[in-house]
Design a protein around this motif. Structure first.
Motif, short mmCIF file in Angstrom:
data_model
loop_
_atom_site.label_atom_id
_atom_site.label_comp_id
_atom_site.label_asym_id
_atom_site.label_seq_id
_atom_site.Cartn_x
_atom_site.Cartn_y
_atom_site.Cartn_z
N LYS A 127 1.02 -1.14 -0.30
CA LYS A 127 0.14 0.13 -0.16
C LYS A 127 0.69 1.10 -0.28
N ASN A 128 2.25 1.33 -0.06
CA ASN A 128 2.77 2.29 -0.68
C ASN A 128 2.93 3.27 1.09
N THR A 129 2.82 2.11 2.26
CA THR A 129 2.02 3.09 3.53
C THR A 129 2.69 3.37 4.78
N VAL A 130 3.35 4.43 5.67
CA VAL A 130 3.92 3.48 7.07
C VAL A 130 2.70 3.91 8.09
N TYR A 131 2.96 3.05 9.39
CA TYR A 131 1.99 3.52 9.78
C TYR A 131 2.94 4.03 10.78
N LEU A 132 2.02 4.73 12.09
CA LEU A 132 2.73 5.25 13.57
C LEU A 132 1.22 4.82 14.74
N GLN A 133 1.15 3.79 14.92
CA GLN A 133 0.35 3.55 16.32
C GLN A 133 0.41 4.50 17.69
N MET A 134 -0.07 5.22 18.30
CA MET A 134 0.17 5.54 19.13
C MET A 134 -0.62 5.24 20.52
N ASN A 135 -0.21 4.71 21.68
CA ASN A 135 -1.68 4.95 22.00
C ASN A 135 -0.99 4.87 23.50
N SER A 136 -1.67 5.45 24.67
CA SER A 136 -1.30 6.12 25.85
C SER A 136 -0.73 7.21 25.57
N LEU A 137 -1.17 8.25 24.94
CA LEU A 137 -0.63 9.51 24.68
C LEU A 137 -0.51 10.44 25.56
N LYS A 138 0.47 11.06 25.81
CA LYS A 138 0.62 11.99 26.99
C LYS A 138 0.51 13.59 26.38
N PRO A 139 -0.29 14.53 27.50
CA PRO A 139 0.81 16.01 27.09
C PRO A 139 1.35 15.80 25.77
N GLU A 140 2.88 15.84 26.63
CA GLU A 140 4.44 16.08 25.88
C GLU A 140 4.52 15.00 24.87
N ASP A 141 3.14 14.49 24.30
CA ASP A 141 3.68 14.34 23.08
C ASP A 141 2.60 14.95 21.79
N THR A 142 2.20 16.34 22.50
CA THR A 142 1.81 16.89 21.68
C THR A 142 2.75 17.85 20.53
N ALA A 143 2.54 17.34 19.41
CA ALA A 143 3.43 17.75 18.29
C ALA A 143 3.20 18.25 17.07
N VAL A 144 3.97 18.67 15.83
CA VAL A 144 3.26 18.14 14.24
C VAL A 144 4.23 17.09 14.24
N TYR A 145 3.82 16.02 13.24
CA TYR A 145 4.67 14.66 13.23
C TYR A 145 4.55 14.65 12.04
N TYR A 146 6.11 14.31 11.24
CA TYR A 146 6.74 14.39 9.70
C TYR A 146 7.22 12.47 9.67
N CYS A 147 6.69 12.43 8.67
CA CYS A 147 7.05 11.57 8.14
C CYS A 147 8.67 11.53 7.40
N ALA A 148 9.12 10.12 6.95
CA ALA A 148 10.27 10.84 6.87
C ALA A 148 10.80 9.89 5.60
N ALA A 149 11.59 10.07 4.66
CA ALA A 149 11.91 8.40 3.76
C ALA A 149 13.53 8.72 3.86
N THR A 150 14.10 7.33 3.22
CA THR A 150 15.55 7.71 2.90
C THR A 150 15.53 6.63 1.59
N VAL A 151 16.82 6.39 0.79
CA VAL A 151 17.41 5.34 -0.08
C VAL A 151 18.11 4.94 0.81
N ARG A 152 19.03 5.74 1.89
CA ARG A 152 19.89 4.97 2.71
C ARG A 152 19.65 3.58 4.08
N VAL A 153 20.72 3.91 4.50
CA VAL A 153 20.48 2.56 5.88
C VAL A 153 19.38 3.33 6.41
N VAL A 154 18.91 2.62 7.44
CA VAL A 154 17.75 3.56 8.13
C VAL A 154 18.12 4.49 9.65
N SER A 155 17.97 5.03 8.87
CA SER A 155 18.60 6.09 9.84
C SER A 155 17.77 6.59 11.59
#
Length: 122
Positions: free
Chosen positions: A75-103
């Protein structure tokens, strides 16, 4: 590759959210993928990463045990399942990709999505 993140929203502490990041291109399965976040007044920080096959995953200590990164190459999709969320998790979340090794660093990624806002109220 172009990345489109979605799934953010306003939730209460303890709730769950699943972020999605859809990618264009026929070579999605060759990319390592990551999620980062940026809170107001703070630098963008690493959250989670996954290698091209999905066999290896990496997490920031602050989310380990609560967040899960996964990918569906069909599906050409990556997911982020977030459980037990806390107020400190508040943010703008960005996904990113690379052809290099995972970083786990920002410099390790070549392509970025536009971000999706996650707000966790106490």
């Amino acid at each position: 590759v172009q990345l489109q993140a979605s799934g953010g929203g306003l939730v209460q502490a303890g709730d769950s959210l699943r972020l999605s990041c859809a990618a264009s291109g026929r070579t999605f399965s060759t990319y390592a993928l990551g999620w980062f976040r940026q809170a107001p007044g703070k630098e963008r920080e690493f959250v989670a990463a996954i290698n091209w096959s999905g066999d290896n995953t990496y997490y920031a200590d602050s989310v380990k045990g609560r967040f899960t990164i996964s990918r569906d190459n069909a599906k050409n999709t990556v997911y982020l399942q977030m459980n037990s969320l806390k107020p400190e998790d508040t943010a703008v979340y960005y996904c990113a990709a690379t052809v290099r090794v995972v970083s786990t660093t920002r410099r390790g990624y070549d392509y970025w999505g536009q971000g999706t806002q996650v707000t966790v109220s106490s």
